[in-house]
Write an enzyme that holds these catalytic residues in place. Structure first.
Site, short mmCIF file in Angstrom:
data_model
loop_
_atom_site.label_atom_id
_atom_site.label_comp_id
_atom_site.label_asym_id
_atom_site.label_seq_id
_atom_site.Cartn_x
_atom_site.Cartn_y
_atom_site.Cartn_z
N VAL A 210 -1.94 -7.23 -8.62
CA VAL A 210 -2.15 -8.02 -9.85
C VAL A 210 -2.12 -9.43 -9.70
CG1 VAL A 210 -0.09 -6.65 -10.78
CG2 VAL A 210 0.35 -8.68 -9.52
N ASN B 17 -12.07 -14.36 7.17
CA ASN B 17 -12.03 -15.51 6.64
C ASN B 17 -11.64 -16.63 7.70
OD1 ASN B 17 -12.56 -14.93 4.08
ND2 ASN B 17 -10.57 -14.98 3.24
N SER C 9 -5.13 -11.85 -1.09
CA SER C 9 -5.89 -12.51 0.24
C SER C 9 -5.40 -13.98 0.19
CB SER C 9 -7.30 -12.33 -0.38
OG SER C 9 -7.65 -13.05 -1.13
N LYS D 287 3.91 -11.85 -9.21
CA LYS D 287 3.89 -10.71 -8.26
C LYS D 287 5.53 -10.27 -8.03
CE LYS D 287 -0.08 -11.86 -5.57
NZ LYS D 287 -1.06 -10.46 -5.93
N GLU E 63 -3.10 -13.17 -8.70
CA GLU E 63 -2.56 -13.89 -7.57
C GLU E 63 -1.76 -15.25 -8.21
OE1 GLU E 63 -2.78 -13.11 -4.63
OE2 GLU E 63 -4.77 -12.66 -3.84
N HIS F 147 -5.32 -5.59 2.46
CA HIS F 147 -6.43 -6.34 1.78
C HIS F 147 -7.71 -5.58 1.74
CE1 HIS F 147 -9.30 -9.86 2.13
NE2 HIS F 147 -9.38 -9.68 0.68
#
Lengths: 326, 326
Positions: free
Chosen positions: A94, A195, A123, A101, A96, A144
């Site tokens: 759902v 990342n 993420s 959450k 962020e 992820h």
């Protein structure tokens, strides 16, 4: 795991946006039974068509071995969290926003057993932070996925401070059945792997552009045609092996002291962000784009994504026995 | 440049090793007349077969539009530097030993006009250092080719402190006729662009591995399947645009202060280098490989190189008008 059939494992997906519907397609192709929960009532109606469209794309790429309809028999879509009772794994995808959450996790935990693995596709939020919302945080991990998930071998599985490794290990094994080459982070590393490492590139790249050493275009060309020419085959450490470590060690000694070490975001980027602060996404970009060009790039990426996925599939990953020395 | 035909421009290549013979194939395909000079007498005999083999690979990839023999009519191979007299450009690609390069430059300068552009393919020695060996350093630049050059759009053109930009600009234009997407560094940046930025990745990656945050394999998987899935299409800054800069700016603020800032090479790598100091290349690798596996990786890279080149060709570079705002 060797004896477990994915068809015996029911997976729940909570969140039927574009990504969630893509995950469902991936799980159906892996023979799972899937319970799809719409946390927003309005998401129920468009979900079947979205999932169908994803499966059509998979069919077009040759990933299906039977008709789409037969995959859909494995799927149940509902607003009722109680349907998750039979799930061995529930993946939340759902928006962020921590508060949302939190409420979703409460509903999931009320429906499932204590040992059902619950995972978030986040993420942006550290897994350890989200674990605070769980009554049984030990079975909570991060999964992820790439977007779209069915055209990628990428998957980052991440533990929080309170995760029990046995659940992460189980999902790691399972993810191979989904056609993934997952990574498994045993600690809650900010930015995960890609990342975090890419931010080291961005930091250096922005610094070179700011100092007038290189242009945006030149950096992009160097990465497209040089780094891009081996990245999908080798990753970075096998590339180091291929080039020869001794030579690189000498270059590291020369160049590491010259690399950007700034803790702060470059003034240029901060200035652009401040200038475009009120605008939409388009008003704050490094390059300028016409509407046509934005569309062209998006189309190109959709196509490229399938092409590079199929190319990568021609070069399977190295065998496990080829493990590193370190 | 618009009116110049490459067929009117004679290019000299000094050094007939594997790379030099590859450059010759690339230049012949671009319709140049080529004078190939062997600084080592023993290199004359094998050169025709090497060049022929390169052209056969190009033919196999569909890059030729006439028979190999007709390209070879544009080529002259000699030991006599005096043959370079008619060249507008001479590219040196001999071994990376400064003393040998110095002697080669003296012979080239004795043969050519004052305005003939002289270039080195070096990736290890700064252009400004090599310029010290030239009587007319203003026409000396770096042209760093990929290997093999005919299956890559990559090319780094680099100026030294004494280079006159007009020569670099001319080669930059010319390189587009060779099917390249060159970058042009107006200053003598150590490591050029890709290496410098990749060293920022290696520094962070080695640090994560040393701290036990991630394994070599996981970093490689993340780069193969995540970064690799867009690198060849986008480079890094267009990727930032695609993801959305505002979100990334926030992540930069969190993660930049956590990135590795070491000036020194990681103790782990130094230790491995010291241990394997006397050995050959095989004794100092991050992963372990059997002889078979070394061969498999080399074969895979040869094949992948052609595949990714052909894939990239399906996604042409953005138009010049799409220039950056900065």
């Amino acid at each position: 795991m060797e004896n477990i059939k994915t068809g015996d494992i029911t997976v729940g997906i909570v969140g039927l946006g574009l990504m969630g519907c893509g995950f469902i397609a991936t799980l159906l192709m892996a023979e799972h039974n899937v319970i799809a929960i719409a946390p927003i009532p309005g998401d129920i109606a468009p979900a079947p068509e979205r999932i169908n469209n994803h499966l059509k794309l998979c069919e077009g790429a040759g990933l299906l071995d039977r008709p789409i309809e037969s995959y859909l028999l494995q799927l149940e879509i509902s607003e009722d969290y109680a349907q998750l009772a039979t799930c061995s794994l529930v993946v939340e995808c759902v928006i962020e926003i921590p508060g949302i959450k939190k409420s979703v996790y409460e509903k999931i935990e009320n429906a499932v057993t204590k040992e059902t693995v619950i995972a978030s596709n986040t993420s942006a939020i550290p897994i350890s932070e989200l674990q605070k919302y769980l009554a049984h945080p030990e079975r909570f991990i991060g999964i992820h996925w790439a977007e779209p998930s069915y055209f990628s071998r990428f998957m980052e599985i991440t533990c929080g401070n309170h995760s029990d490794m046995q659940y992460a290990d189980w999902v790691y094994e399972l993810a191979h059945r989904w056609g993934k080459e997952p990574t498994l982070l045993r600690k809650d590393l900010r930015g995960f792997i890609t990342n975090r490492l890419m931010y080291a590139v961005y930091r250096e790249g922005l610094s070179l552009v700011e100092k007038g050493e290189a242009t945006l275009e030149d950096v992009d060309k160097a990465f497209r045609y040089d780094a891009g020419s081996w990245m999908t085959l080798m990753g970075i450490f096998r590339r180091m092996d291929y080039i020869g470590l001794k030579d690189q060690l000498e270059m590291f000694k020369t160049i590491f002291p010259e690399l950007c070490n700034d803790d702060k975001v470059s003034p240029l980027m901060q200035e652009m962000a401040d200038t475009g602060a009120e605008g939409n996404r388009d008003s704050f970009r490094l390059y300028s784009y016409s509407e046509d060009e934005v569309r062209q790039w998006e189309e190109a990426f959709d196509l490229f994504n399938v092409d590079i996925f199929q190319l990568a599939a021609m070069y399977p990953s190295p065998r496990e026995k080829n493990a590193h020395k370190i």
